[in-house]
Scaffold this active site. Sequence first.
Site, PDB file in Angstrom:
ATOM      1  N   ASP A   1      56.610  -6.876  22.737  1.00 56.54           N
ATOM      2  CA  ASP A   1      55.634  -7.892  22.332  1.00 56.54           C
ATOM      3  C   ASP A   1      56.075  -9.278  22.781  1.00 56.54           C
ATOM      4  OD1 ASP A   1      54.000  -6.058  21.112  1.00 56.54           O
ATOM      5  OD2 ASP A   1      54.891  -6.308  19.127  1.00 56.54           O
ATOM      6  N   ALA A   2      55.131 -10.021  23.323  1.00 57.02           N
ATOM      7  CA  ALA A   2      55.405 -11.397  23.741  1.00 57.02           C
ATOM      8  C   ALA A   2      55.274 -12.335  22.552  1.00 57.02           C
ATOM      9  CB  ALA A   2      54.435 -11.804  24.843  1.00 57.02           C
ATOM     10  N   CYS A   3      55.951 -13.473  22.644  1.00 51.24           N
ATOM     11  CA  CYS A   3      55.834 -14.524  21.635  1.00 51.24           C
ATOM     12  C   CYS A   3      54.371 -14.926  21.507  1.00 51.24           C
ATOM     13  CB  CYS A   3      56.686 -15.713  22.054  1.00 51.24           C
ATOM     14  SG  CYS A   3      56.543 -17.171  20.994  1.00 51.24           S
ATOM     15  N   PRO A   4      53.795 -15.091  20.298  1.00 52.52           N
ATOM     16  CA  PRO A   4      54.485 -15.111  19.004  1.00 52.52           C
ATOM     17  C   PRO A   4      54.330 -13.814  18.194  1.00 52.52           C
ATOM     18  CG  PRO A   4      52.332 -16.084  18.753  1.00 52.52           C
ATOM     19  CD  PRO A   4      52.407 -15.601  20.186  1.00 52.52           C
ATOM     20  N   LEU A   5      53.992 -12.691  18.838  1.00 52.25           N
ATOM     21  CA  LEU A   5      53.682 -11.470  18.100  1.00 52.25           C
ATOM     22  C   LEU A   5      54.822 -10.965  17.198  1.00 52.25           C
ATOM     23  CD1 LEU A   5      51.477  -9.245  20.421  1.00 52.25           C
ATOM     24  CD2 LEU A   5      50.931 -10.079  18.134  1.00 52.25           C
TER      25      LEU A   5
END
Length: 210
Positions: free
Chosen positions: A9-13
């Site tokens: 997951d990429a930020c902000p996930l």
Amino acid sequence: MITVNAIGDACPLPVVKTKKALENLEAPDMVEVFVDNETAVKNVTKFVSQTGKKAVSKKIEEGRYQILIDCTGNSEEKDGSKEIQPEKSGGCAENTGNAGGTVVVISSDRMGEGKDELGKVLMKGFLFALTQLDTLPEKILFYNGGAQLTCEGSDVLKDLEFMQEQKVEILTCGTCLDYYGLKEKLKVGSVTNMYTIVETMAEAGKIIKP
């Protein structure tokens, strides 16, 4: 034990998933979060520290980290782990004590300076993160290059539509839409003018500009 899988997951996930897991706890328990990079470890543990809880993290293998959050009231240090001490941070304050509401102003379709591709990724992440705030802004103003984000083809329309459904007023500069040839392609919010933009900013209790 509650498990949050934020691998890939990429930020902000990772922070968003952790926040939701903590909010949905029905009884004292441990929460474990799995992420795949050190930046995500720092972001999640910093968020946890701001909630007043304690967390320990450890690297399980290359590209796999575990963060344990103690929501039981009993915090014990685990072997191979390190306790994450709370960091000083302003955090995301709620809109209290301001004469007006919070206004977000967006003047570009990308965030920051440097690589354009990265800037667009950051802006997409910023608008998604905005949807996850406990207190949403009162208004979002789009002008200059930012006007493209409210129009056909924008990959942030779902986030903007969600906020509009939550009574966030979305306003895009009409002069900017005309300049970019986008006036007929506006998909969310309404058209505004420079006087209203200035008036809105002048009356805002707080202005956020990514």
